[in-house]
Structures are given as structure tokens and as C-alpha cells.
Motif scaffolding. Structure first.
Motif, PDB file in Angstrom:
ATOM      1  N   ASP A 171       8.988 -11.620  -2.151  1.00  0.00           N
ATOM      2  CA  ASP A 171       8.251 -11.834  -3.496  1.00  0.00           C
ATOM      3  C   ASP A 171       7.256 -10.691  -3.972  1.00  0.00           C
ATOM      4  OD1 ASP A 171       7.874 -13.857  -5.560  1.00  0.00           O
ATOM      5  OD2 ASP A 171       6.085 -14.201  -4.987  1.00  0.00           O
ATOM      6  N   THR A 172       7.083  -9.909  -3.248  1.00  0.00           N
ATOM      7  CA  THR A 172       6.080  -8.632  -3.693  1.00  0.00           C
ATOM      8  C   THR A 172       7.099  -7.686  -4.206  1.00  0.00           C
ATOM      9  OG1 THR A 172       6.239  -7.563  -1.709  1.00  0.00           O
ATOM     10  CG2 THR A 172       4.493  -8.948  -1.699  1.00  0.00           C
ATOM     11  N   GLU A 173       8.291  -7.644  -4.278  1.00  0.00           N
ATOM     12  CA  GLU A 173       9.066  -6.735  -4.602  1.00  0.00           C
ATOM     13  C   GLU A 173       8.825  -5.446  -4.138  1.00  0.00           C
ATOM     14  OE1 GLU A 173       9.026  -6.841  -8.793  1.00  0.00           O
ATOM     15  OE2 GLU A 173       9.956  -8.852  -9.314  1.00  0.00           O
ATOM     16  N   LYS A 174       8.462  -5.302  -2.995  1.00  0.00           N
ATOM     17  CA  LYS A 174       8.210  -4.234  -1.983  1.00  0.00           C
ATOM     18  C   LYS A 174       9.035  -3.922  -0.956  1.00  0.00           C
ATOM     19  CE  LYS A 174       4.907  -2.954  -5.245  1.00  0.00           C
ATOM     20  NZ  LYS A 174       4.885  -1.597  -5.885  1.00  0.00           N
ATOM     21  N   LEU A 175      10.053  -4.904  -0.843  1.00  0.00           N
ATOM     22  CA  LEU A 175      11.038  -4.589   0.332  1.00  0.00           C
ATOM     23  C   LEU A 175      12.297  -3.744  -0.164  1.00  0.00           C
ATOM     24  CD1 LEU A 175      10.868  -7.962   2.227  1.00  0.00           C
ATOM     25  CD2 LEU A 175       9.358  -5.981   2.395  1.00  0.00           C
ATOM     26  N   TYR A 176      12.921  -3.068   0.916  1.00  0.00           N
ATOM     27  CA  TYR A 176      13.887  -2.211   0.741  1.00  0.00           C
ATOM     28  C   TYR A 176      15.162  -3.107   0.710  1.00  0.00           C
ATOM     29  CZ  TYR A 176      17.595   1.346   0.884  1.00  0.00           C
ATOM     30  OH  TYR A 176      18.635   2.237   0.643  1.00  0.00           O
ATOM     31  N   ASP A 220      13.411 -11.109  11.943  1.00  0.00           N
ATOM     32  CA  ASP A 220      14.340 -10.312  11.117  1.00  0.00           C
ATOM     33  C   ASP A 220      13.610  -9.012  11.078  1.00  0.00           C
ATOM     34  OD1 ASP A 220      15.863 -12.711  10.479  1.00  0.00           O
ATOM     35  OD2 ASP A 220      15.854 -12.307   8.462  1.00  0.00           O
ATOM     36  N   LEU A 221      14.161  -8.100  10.694  1.00  0.00           N
ATOM     37  CA  LEU A 221      13.694  -6.835  10.581  1.00  0.00           C
ATOM     38  C   LEU A 221      13.505  -6.277   9.161  1.00  0.00           C
ATOM     39  CD1 LEU A 221      15.451  -4.957  13.669  1.00  0.00           C
ATOM     40  CD2 LEU A 221      12.947  -5.972  13.383  1.00  0.00           C
ATOM     41  N   ILE A 222      12.511  -5.927   8.682  1.00  0.00           N
ATOM     42  CA  ILE A 222      12.441  -5.465   7.283  1.00  0.00           C
ATOM     43  C   ILE A 222      12.088  -3.953   7.376  1.00  0.00           C
ATOM     44  CG2 ILE A 222      11.825  -7.991   6.376  1.00  0.00           C
ATOM     45  CD1 ILE A 222       8.927  -6.696   6.396  1.00  0.00           C
ATOM     46  N   ILE A 223      12.393  -3.311   5.956  1.00  0.00           N
ATOM     47  CA  ILE A 223      12.036  -2.101   5.805  1.00  0.00           C
ATOM     48  C   ILE A 223      11.279  -2.161   4.388  1.00  0.00           C
ATOM     49  CG2 ILE A 223      12.694   0.438   5.277  1.00  0.00           C
ATOM     50  CD1 ILE A 223      15.061   0.107   7.084  1.00  0.00           C
ATOM     51  N   ALA A 230      20.543 -10.759  -2.563  1.00  0.00           N
ATOM     52  CA  ALA A 230      20.109  -9.522  -1.775  1.00  0.00           C
ATOM     53  C   ALA A 230      19.550  -9.787  -0.451  1.00  0.00           C
ATOM     54  CB  ALA A 230      19.076  -8.428  -2.493  1.00  0.00           C
ATOM     55  N   GLN A 231      19.962  -8.657   0.518  1.00  0.00           N
ATOM     56  CA  GLN A 231      19.571  -8.953   2.006  1.00  0.00           C
ATOM     57  C   GLN A 231      18.274  -8.037   2.179  1.00  0.00           C
ATOM     58  OE1 GLN A 231      21.753 -11.248   3.878  1.00  0.00           O
ATOM     59  NE2 GLN A 231      19.892 -11.108   5.094  1.00  0.00           N
ATOM     60  N   TYR A 232      17.179  -8.689   2.269  1.00  0.00           N
ATOM     61  CA  TYR A 232      16.137  -7.768   2.650  1.00  0.00           C
ATOM     62  C   TYR A 232      15.653  -7.938   4.138  1.00  0.00           C
ATOM     63  CZ  TYR A 232      15.514  -7.604  -2.370  1.00  0.00           C
ATOM     64  OH  TYR A 232      15.570  -7.536  -3.515  1.00  0.00           O
ATOM     65  N   GLY A 233      16.091  -9.280   4.787  1.00  0.00           N
ATOM     66  CA  GLY A 233      15.830  -9.116   6.211  1.00  0.00           C
ATOM     67  C   GLY A 233      17.119  -9.227   7.114  1.00  0.00           C
ATOM     68  N   ILE A 234      17.022  -8.168   8.023  1.00  0.00           N
ATOM     69  CA  ILE A 234      18.219  -8.071   9.076  1.00  0.00           C
ATOM     70  C   ILE A 234      18.020  -8.945  10.253  1.00  0.00           C
ATOM     71  CG2 ILE A 234      19.408  -6.437  10.335  1.00  0.00           C
ATOM     72  CD1 ILE A 234      19.991  -6.095   7.394  1.00  0.00           C
ATOM     73  N   PRO A 235      18.755  -9.982  10.495  1.00  0.00           N
ATOM     74  CA  PRO A 235      18.524 -10.723  11.535  1.00  0.00           C
ATOM     75  C   PRO A 235      18.489 -10.100  13.014  1.00  0.00           C
ATOM     76  CG  PRO A 235      20.402 -11.501  10.283  1.00  0.00           C
ATOM     77  CD  PRO A 235      19.876 -10.291   9.756  1.00  0.00           C
ATOM     78  N   GLY A 260       0.952  -1.167  -0.014  1.00  0.00           N
ATOM     79  CA  GLY A 260       0.171  -0.010  -0.011  1.00  0.00           C
ATOM     80  C   GLY A 260       0.776   1.325   0.138  1.00  0.00           C
ATOM     81  N   SER A 261       0.337   2.335   0.604  1.00  0.00           N
ATOM     82  CA  SER A 261       1.154   3.507   0.642  1.00  0.00           C
ATOM     83  C   SER A 261       1.176   4.141   2.288  1.00  0.00           C
ATOM     84  CB  SER A 261       0.564   4.583  -0.301  1.00  0.00           C
ATOM     85  OG  SER A 261      -0.814   5.048   0.174  1.00  0.00           O
ATOM     86  N   GLY A 262       2.287   4.528   2.730  1.00  0.00           N
ATOM     87  CA  GLY A 262       2.343   5.204   3.785  1.00  0.00           C
ATOM     88  C   GLY A 262       2.570   4.253   5.107  1.00  0.00           C
ATOM     89  N   GLY A 263       2.731   2.906   4.831  1.00  0.00           N
ATOM     90  CA  GLY A 263       2.698   1.798   5.916  1.00  0.00           C
ATOM     91  C   GLY A 263       3.699   2.340   7.073  1.00  0.00           C
ATOM     92  N   PRO A 264       4.184   1.220   7.660  1.00  0.00           N
ATOM     93  CA  PRO A 264       5.190   1.307   8.767  1.00  0.00           C
ATOM     94  C   PRO A 264       6.539   1.282   8.073  1.00  0.00           C
ATOM     95  CG  PRO A 264       4.299  -0.805   8.738  1.00  0.00           C
ATOM     96  CD  PRO A 264       3.284  -0.017   7.778  1.00  0.00           C
ATOM     97  N   ASP A 265       7.468   1.894   9.035  1.00  0.00           N
ATOM     98  CA  ASP A 265       8.776   2.233   8.674  1.00  0.00           C
ATOM     99  C   ASP A 265       9.445   0.944   8.587  1.00  0.00           C
ATOM    100  OD1 ASP A 265       8.675   5.203   7.828  1.00  0.00           O
ATOM    101  OD2 ASP A 265       7.841   5.124   9.816  1.00  0.00           O
ATOM    102  N   VAL A 266       9.443   0.242   9.802  1.00  0.00           N
ATOM    103  CA  VAL A 266      10.322  -1.019  10.292  1.00  0.00           C
ATOM    104  C   VAL A 266       9.375  -2.129  10.687  1.00  0.00           C
ATOM    105  CG1 VAL A 266      12.075  -1.827  11.632  1.00  0.00           C
ATOM    106  CG2 VAL A 266      12.128   0.427  10.897  1.00  0.00           C
ATOM    107  N   ILE A 267       9.222  -3.193  10.210  1.00  0.00           N
ATOM    108  CA  ILE A 267       8.341  -4.412  10.584  1.00  0.00           C
ATOM    109  C   ILE A 267       9.316  -5.680  11.166  1.00  0.00           C
ATOM    110  CG2 ILE A 267       6.743  -5.857   9.960  1.00  0.00           C
ATOM    111  CD1 ILE A 267       6.121  -3.957   7.498  1.00  0.00           C
TER     112      ILE A 267
END
Length: 415
Positions: free
Chosen positions: A102-107, A305-308, A135-140, A83-90
Motif C-alpha cells: 500500500d506504500t507503493e514502495k515494493l518492487y 513471504d520475501l519482498i524487495i 501484481a506479485q509483490y511477495g514471494i512465498p 526511506g533510502s538505502g534500506g535492506p535489499d530483501v526483507i
């Protein structure tokens, strides 16, 4: 789902922390970083201390934490990142990263992983599922894995004077302990996470990626050896062959005092001691033994993990939050506060004074994760591994049962 701000804690907090959590209006030019964390991942005290420290070092950033429930979180996270304007860290489960990537929406956090966070020292069971296509999308963030919890009195009564060093010794000791009214081990027939460790220890896999096509691999020679060992071990107790470790809860079975060992995470300990306070000083712990002395068995590593998200409104500030949460200081604080394994093997000494957690950290060095496919969550939902295990334990042909389960895995991962 019920959300709450950081400060619904049980203690009174200062206006500074209230402001930092977004409950009071911030000053001009202040950025608010919205962070989703999962229920029971951290304590209120940890969040208060982290918030105070972080905001003191970043006077232009306020932190707003929302606690989420695990039930139904997949759909909610997917909606937020697409969506738009979601949380910054999850915070997400380590094995969930692939489905969100797989959504291609992770930083893409590869640069920060190498440059700022020492990714070369991360626990493999957390780092590998966070890495998709290089590519690393999830930070342990933190880890937990299974260990052996044993009854010291029953070990002594059975003549077992020290924890086994190898799987062969473990099997012999368990057979020796399984006598009279004592079960050598309580191992449910469908504890597939424990089976996974034995399969990996033999060099096998649950599924393999062949040029982008995932194929079930339970019927490989190595995987079948892992199942054979599981069957031998499981036979030295009365665990049900057609149920998992929650049916009935194995910690409650162990608490009755007639089971020498279970394989569980340390969070089983308070359940055991609550049900039977007399066992408080009679519990011992050792890593699941491997095939060779000095090398514990491979284990499934759970954790987060932490994702953005790409759409994070405050992505630059979010990066600072992730770096802090995953950095040495707060990894150490988190491990001590919550009895977790830190995200790096080099930080394991932080829990040396917590026997069960320190034992878990030894096993975590050989941690693994489930196949890194976006569809693996669907496989766990239908889970053909469980009936496969039951079929073998009840006398079915292991090769045919493994072939059938592997075909179901292949079909599910192709969808």
C-alpha cells in the motif's frame, strides 16, 4: 530491537563465511546484499550452508543477514521501504504484504514469479496475500498451518480406531471421546483462525471485496454454518468460551493427559513432550477433516513471504538471493531443517519422513489467508471476531452477533 549478523552462531565458522556475512571487508567490486530475516525463521546452520553455497556460485556477491524481532516490525519495515538505502530483501509475514504494498514502495516481482519461480504451483495461502492488484509483490517462502494433534491412548480407550475422514465423523468421534474424565477436544472459544477454516470450508468469507470496498461477511449463511459447526465441536470439551488458545496455552492443557485432541501447529509438539515426556510416543496427527472424504478442511496458512523494496541498493543481486531462497533446492533444505511446509505442493515430499509436518503439508494444499486488505492488521488488533464467537458460544443470537461483528469489520477496513 536487537540486530545481529549471521555469524553469532554457536559453532566456529570459516573466514569465507565471515566475509560473506559482511563481518570482514570484501574485495574490490563485491556487492553486499543486506537481508532482514525474522527471529527463529531459520537456524544458524541453515544460514551458514546457504551463504557458503550462494557465495560460491556468485563470487561478486556477499550476504549480510540481520535478524529482526516480530514485535514492532511493521513500523520498522515501513520506515525502511519508504526511506533510502534500506535492506535489499526483507522477510515479512504473508498477511503483511498488503500493508507494505500500500506504500507503493515494493518492487513488482510478477515477471520473476512466472518466468523463474513457477508461481502456478505455489501454495495459495502464501501466493494470494503476496498478490496485490494483479501484481506479485511477495514471494512465498515457507508455510505453517493447523492440524489435529491427538492422544493415541485416549483414542483407543474411547474406541476410535482411526482418524476421521469427514467433519461429520470427526464430530461423532469427538462426542464419543468426551466422557468420564477425558475431554473429547480442548478448543478455546476464541480460536478464530480455526473458525476461519470452517467458514471457508462452507464457502463463506471473513470479508469480501466489492469493487474496492471491503465488507464484513460473518453474517452470511455460509459463515454462520461454519460458526455452528465450531460451536458443536467446542461443546465436546471444557475449553473456555471467553478466551483464545493461548489463555491458558492449549499445549500445556493437552500435556496433562486428559485431552483427546487439540487443533494446533506442530510446534506445539515439543511443548507437549517437554511438559509430559510420557506422551512422546503417544501423539498422532491428522489434517483437519473437511466436509467430504479425501478433501481436508480449508485452513489458515501462516508463514512468510520475501519482498524487495523499490529502494533496494542492490536490487539485481537481491533478485538472485530471492530466487535461490524460494527455489527448489533451498526450499527443500529449509523444510527439512525447520519442519516447515515448502512453498509448492510439488515439494511436499521433502517432509514425508516428518509425520507432523507431512500432515501439515496435506492441509496446506487447501490453505487460505486473511482478507488481502492493508487495514486487516488493524482488524486483528481490535478483533471483533473473538467477542462474536464468545457471544454465540454463551447462547447469544448468532445472526445478530455476526451482523454486529461484520459491521465492525466493514468500518475498520474502510479507514
Amino acid at each position: 530491537m536487537k540486530n545481529r549478523r549471521l555469524v553469532c552462531p554457536l559453532t566456529v565458522v570459516s573466514a569465507l563465511v565471515l566475509s560473506g556475512c559482511g563481518l570482514l571487508p570484501g574485495g574490490g567490486g563485491t556487492r553486499t546484499v543486506n537481508v532482514w530475516l525474522m527471529r527463529d525463521s531459520v537456524s544458524d546452520d541453515f544460514l551458514q550452508r546457504f551463504t557458503e553455497s550462494f557465495e560460491a556460485e556468485h563470487d561478486d556477491i556477499e550476504l549480510n543477514f540481520t535478524i529482526q524481532e516480530w514485535t514492532g516490525i511493521g513500523k520498522k519495515v515501513t520506515e525502511a521501504i519508504t526511506g533510502s538505502g534500506g535492506p535489499d530483501v526483507i522477510e515479512v509475514g504473508n498477511t503483511q504484504v498488503a500493508q507494505y504494498a500500500d506504500t507503493e514502495k515494493l518492487y513488482d516481482l510478477t515477471l520473476e514469479s512466472v518466468r523463474d519461480l513457477g508461481s502456478e504451483d505455489w501454495l495459495p495461502g502464501l501466493a494470494e496475500p503476496g498478490s496485490i492488484g494483479g501484481a506479485q509483490y511477495g514471494i512465498p517462502w515457507y508455510a505453517a498451518n493447523r492440524i489435529v494433534i491427538y492422544n493415541k491412548d485416549l483414542f483407543a480407550r474411547g474406541g476410535v480406531t482411526k482418524p476421521p475422514a469427514t467433519r461429520a465423523e470427526w464430530l461423532d468421534d469427538t462426542e464419543k471421546l468426551n466422557r468420564d474424565d477425558t475431554q473429547g477436544i480442548y478448543l478455546a472459544g476464541q480460536d478464530w483462525y480455526t473458525l476461519s477454516g470452517f467458514i471457508w470450508d462452507e464457502g463463506g468469507e471473513l470479508a469480501v471485496d466489492k469493487g474496492g470496498q471491503w465488507t464484513g461477511a460473518l453474517d452470511s449463511a455460509a459463515a454462520l454454518r461454519g460458526m455452528e459447526f465450531y460451536k458443536d465441536l467446542q461443546s465436546h470439551g471444557q475449553g473456555p468460551k471467553d478466551a483464545d488458545e493461548q489463555n491458558p496455552p492449549q499445549a500445556e492443557v493437552f500435556a496433562k493427559g486428559k485431552v483427546a485432541q487439540i487443533i494446533a501447529t506442530p510446534n506445539a509438539v515439543p511443548v507437549i513432550t517437554k511438559a509430559n515426556p510420557g506422551l512422546k510416543d503417544k501423539l498422532g496427527f491428522f489434517p483437519i477433516p473437511g466436509k467430504k472424504a479425501g478433501q481436508p478442511c480449508a485452513v489458515f496458512t501462516g508463514g512468510s513471504d520475501l519482498i524487495i523494496p523499490e529502494n533496494a541498493p542492490e536490487r539485481a543481486a537481491a533478485l538472485d538471493v530471492v530466487k535461490a531462497l524460494a527455489g527448489e533446492q533451498w526450499q527443500t533444505e529449509l523444510a527439512r531443517a525447520m519442519n516447515y511446509v515448502p512453498n509448492k505442493a510439488s515439494l511436499a515430499s521433502a517432509v514425508d519422513d516428518q509425520e507432523a509436518t507431512a500432515t501439515m503439508a496435506v492441509g496446506a494444499a487447501r490453505g487460505r489467508a486473511t482478507p488481502n486488505s492493508p487495514q486487516w492488521a488493524d482488524i486483528e488488533g481490535s478483533n471483533p471476531i473473538k467477542p462474536y464467537m464468545t457471544a454465540v458460544l454463551q447462547g447469544g443470537d448468532p445472526r445478530q452477533a455476526a451482523k454486529d461483528a461484520s459491521e465492525q469489520i466493514t468500518s475498520g477496513l474502510a479507514e
